[in-house]
Motif scaffolding. Structure first.
Motif, short mmCIF file in Angstrom:
data_model
loop_
_atom_site.label_atom_id
_atom_site.label_comp_id
_atom_site.label_asym_id
_atom_site.label_seq_id
_atom_site.Cartn_x
_atom_site.Cartn_y
_atom_site.Cartn_z
N ALA A 5 56.52 -13.71 1.71
CA ALA A 5 55.83 -13.71 3.01
C ALA A 5 56.36 -12.58 3.88
CB ALA A 5 56.01 -15.06 3.70
N TYR A 6 57.66 -12.35 3.85
CA TYR A 6 58.27 -11.27 4.63
C TYR A 6 57.75 -9.92 4.17
CZ TYR A 6 61.85 -8.37 6.80
OH TYR A 6 62.50 -7.41 7.54
N ALA A 7 57.63 -9.73 2.85
CA ALA A 7 57.10 -8.47 2.33
C ALA A 7 55.65 -8.26 2.77
CB ALA A 7 57.21 -8.44 0.80
N ILE A 8 54.85 -9.30 2.72
CA ILE A 8 53.45 -9.20 3.17
C ILE A 8 53.42 -8.86 4.66
CG2 ILE A 8 51.30 -10.49 3.53
CD1 ILE A 8 51.84 -9.83 0.58
N ALA A 9 54.26 -9.51 5.44
CA ALA A 9 54.29 -9.27 6.88
C ALA A 9 54.69 -7.84 7.22
CB ALA A 9 55.25 -10.26 7.55
N ARG A 10 55.48 -7.21 6.37
CA ARG A 10 55.93 -5.83 6.64
C ARG A 10 54.91 -4.79 6.23
NH1 ARG A 10 61.83 -5.18 7.65
NH2 ARG A 10 61.36 -2.99 7.42
N SER A 11 53.88 -5.19 5.47
CA SER A 11 52.88 -4.21 5.08
C SER A 11 52.15 -3.75 6.34
CB SER A 11 51.90 -4.80 4.06
OG SER A 11 51.15 -5.83 4.64
N GLN A 12 51.85 -2.49 6.39
CA GLN A 12 51.22 -1.94 7.59
C GLN A 12 49.92 -1.27 7.24
OE1 GLN A 12 52.31 -2.42 10.71
NE2 GLN A 12 53.92 -3.68 9.83
N PRO A 13 48.84 -1.58 7.89
CA PRO A 13 48.76 -2.67 8.86
C PRO A 13 48.64 -4.00 8.12
CG PRO A 13 46.61 -1.66 8.64
CD PRO A 13 47.56 -0.88 7.75
N VAL A 14 49.08 -5.06 8.76
CA VAL A 14 48.97 -6.38 8.18
C VAL A 14 47.53 -6.82 8.34
CG1 VAL A 14 49.71 -8.78 8.34
CG2 VAL A 14 51.34 -6.96 8.77
N SER A 15 46.93 -7.21 7.24
CA SER A 15 45.55 -7.68 7.35
C SER A 15 45.50 -9.17 7.05
CB SER A 15 44.65 -6.92 6.37
OG SER A 15 44.83 -7.37 5.05
N GLN A 16 44.61 -9.85 7.72
CA GLN A 16 44.44 -11.29 7.47
C GLN A 16 43.95 -11.51 6.05
OE1 GLN A 16 45.49 -13.68 9.67
NE2 GLN A 16 45.22 -14.98 7.89
N GLU A 17 43.16 -10.57 5.54
CA GLU A 17 42.66 -10.69 4.17
C GLU A 17 43.82 -10.68 3.17
OE1 GLU A 17 39.42 -8.52 1.23
OE2 GLU A 17 40.06 -7.51 3.06
N LEU A 18 44.79 -9.79 3.37
CA LEU A 18 45.96 -9.73 2.49
C LEU A 18 46.78 -11.02 2.62
CD1 LEU A 18 47.82 -8.21 0.54
CD2 LEU A 18 48.92 -7.18 2.55
N ALA A 19 47.00 -11.47 3.83
CA ALA A 19 47.77 -12.70 4.04
C ALA A 19 47.08 -13.89 3.39
CB ALA A 19 47.98 -12.95 5.54
N ASP A 20 45.76 -13.99 3.55
CA ASP A 20 45.02 -15.10 2.94
C ASP A 20 45.08 -15.03 1.42
OD1 ASP A 20 44.36 -16.00 5.47
OD2 ASP A 20 42.31 -15.20 5.43
N ALA A 21 44.95 -13.83 0.86
CA ALA A 21 45.02 -13.66 -0.60
C ALA A 21 46.40 -14.06 -1.10
CB ALA A 21 44.69 -12.22 -0.99
N PHE A 22 47.44 -13.66 -0.40
CA PHE A 22 48.81 -14.04 -0.78
C PHE A 22 48.95 -15.55 -0.82
CE2 PHE A 22 52.70 -15.61 1.33
CZ PHE A 22 53.54 -15.56 0.23
N ILE A 23 48.50 -16.21 0.23
CA ILE A 23 48.65 -17.67 0.31
C ILE A 23 47.86 -18.34 -0.80
CG2 ILE A 23 48.14 -19.70 1.74
CD1 ILE A 23 48.83 -17.85 4.18
N THR A 24 46.66 -17.86 -1.08
CA THR A 24 45.85 -18.45 -2.15
C THR A 24 46.53 -18.29 -3.50
OG1 THR A 24 43.80 -18.11 -0.94
CG2 THR A 24 43.62 -18.32 -3.34
N VAL A 25 46.99 -17.07 -3.80
CA VAL A 25 47.65 -16.82 -5.09
C VAL A 25 48.95 -17.63 -5.19
CG1 VAL A 25 48.83 -15.05 -6.47
CG2 VAL A 25 46.58 -14.58 -5.46
N LEU A 26 49.72 -17.66 -4.13
CA LEU A 26 50.97 -18.42 -4.13
C LEU A 26 50.71 -19.90 -4.35
CD1 LEU A 26 54.07 -18.50 -3.63
CD2 LEU A 26 53.48 -19.07 -1.28
N MET A 27 49.81 -20.47 -3.57
CA MET A 27 49.55 -21.91 -3.69
C MET A 27 48.94 -22.25 -5.04
SD MET A 27 50.94 -23.02 -0.96
CE MET A 27 50.48 -24.75 -0.97
N ASP A 28 48.06 -21.37 -5.56
CA ASP A 28 47.51 -21.60 -6.90
C ASP A 28 48.62 -21.56 -7.95
OD1 ASP A 28 44.98 -21.88 -5.86
OD2 ASP A 28 44.24 -19.94 -6.58
N GLY A 29 49.57 -20.64 -7.79
CA GLY A 29 50.68 -20.53 -8.73
C GLY A 29 51.64 -21.70 -8.65
N LEU A 30 51.66 -22.38 -7.51
CA LEU A 30 52.54 -23.53 -7.34
C LEU A 30 51.90 -24.85 -7.78
CD1 LEU A 30 54.25 -22.76 -3.91
CD2 LEU A 30 55.28 -22.68 -6.19
N ARG A 31 50.63 -24.81 -8.11
CA ARG A 31 49.96 -26.03 -8.57
C ARG A 31 50.60 -26.50 -9.88
NH1 ARG A 31 47.39 -26.80 -4.67
NH2 ARG A 31 45.71 -25.64 -3.79
#
Length: 185
Positions: A147-173
């Motif tokens: 999450a910290y790495a995603i937050a440091r990407s410039q510019p931070v896009s909501q699309e990137l944050a949403d994709a990260f959360i989706t991939v992360l949560m899918d991987g944690l299933r």
């Protein structure tokens, strides 16, 4: 007391500015005070930073606790991750400013934040929403660092944050068993 509040407000404002130099002199100038006054009000730069960062972190920790109390752990985790990325994006320069400093209030709040996320993970594991084969502390570290790495990407896009959360949560299933079914034993 007024000088202390002015210095704290100035430090908090500087922490929110990307690339701002956080020196006693910069804080004093922003507050309209002398550097010696700022030092006297807090006893030093580290104490001032600790108070300013703790003021920023307290509502984040409380939000994590509130989400956990109001939602199922998986939903709390998903929502909190989105909000955490937004917070980290707005304040990612904090980590660079804090390295190697003695900040007891900030350290305690960071530990509280980790504990709240671990509670979300443990609850989601208990509910069968996320896999149980990964240690909760490892999962928390994975989530936090990514999450910290995603937050440091410039510019931070909501699309990137949403994709990260989706991939992360899918991987944690929970993963289906990889063992073949047993026949006729």
């Amino acid at each position: 007391m007024r000088n202390r509040e002015l210095a704290l407000q100035a430090a908090t404002a500087l922490l929110a500015e990307p690339g701002a130099t956080l020196t006693v002199e910069a804080i004093a100038a922003r507050a309209g005070l002398g550097a010696a006054t700022v030092v006297r009000a807090f006893g030093g730069k580290d104490a001032l930073l600790d108070a300013a960062v703790a003021g920023l972190l307290e509502p984040v920790v409380q939000r994590a606790r509130d989400l956990l109390a109001q939602h199922a752990p998986e939903q709390a985790l998903r929502t909190f991750l989105s909000e955490l990325i937004a917070f980290q994006a707005a304040h990612h320069a904090l980590s660079d400013q804090l390295d190697g400093r003695n900040l007891p209030a900030t350290t305690a709040l960071r530990a509280d934040l980790v504990q709240a996320v671990e509670q979300m993970i443990v609850g989601a594991r208990r509910d069968g929403a996320i896999r149980a084969d990964l240690d909760p502390a490892l999962t928390t570290a994975l989530i936090g660092q990514t999450a910290y790495a995603i937050a440091r990407s410039q510019p931070v896009s909501q699309e990137l944050a949403d994709a990260f959360i989706t991939v992360l949560m899918d991987g944690l299933r929970p993963q289906p068993s990889s063992r073949p079914p047993r026949h006729g034993a």
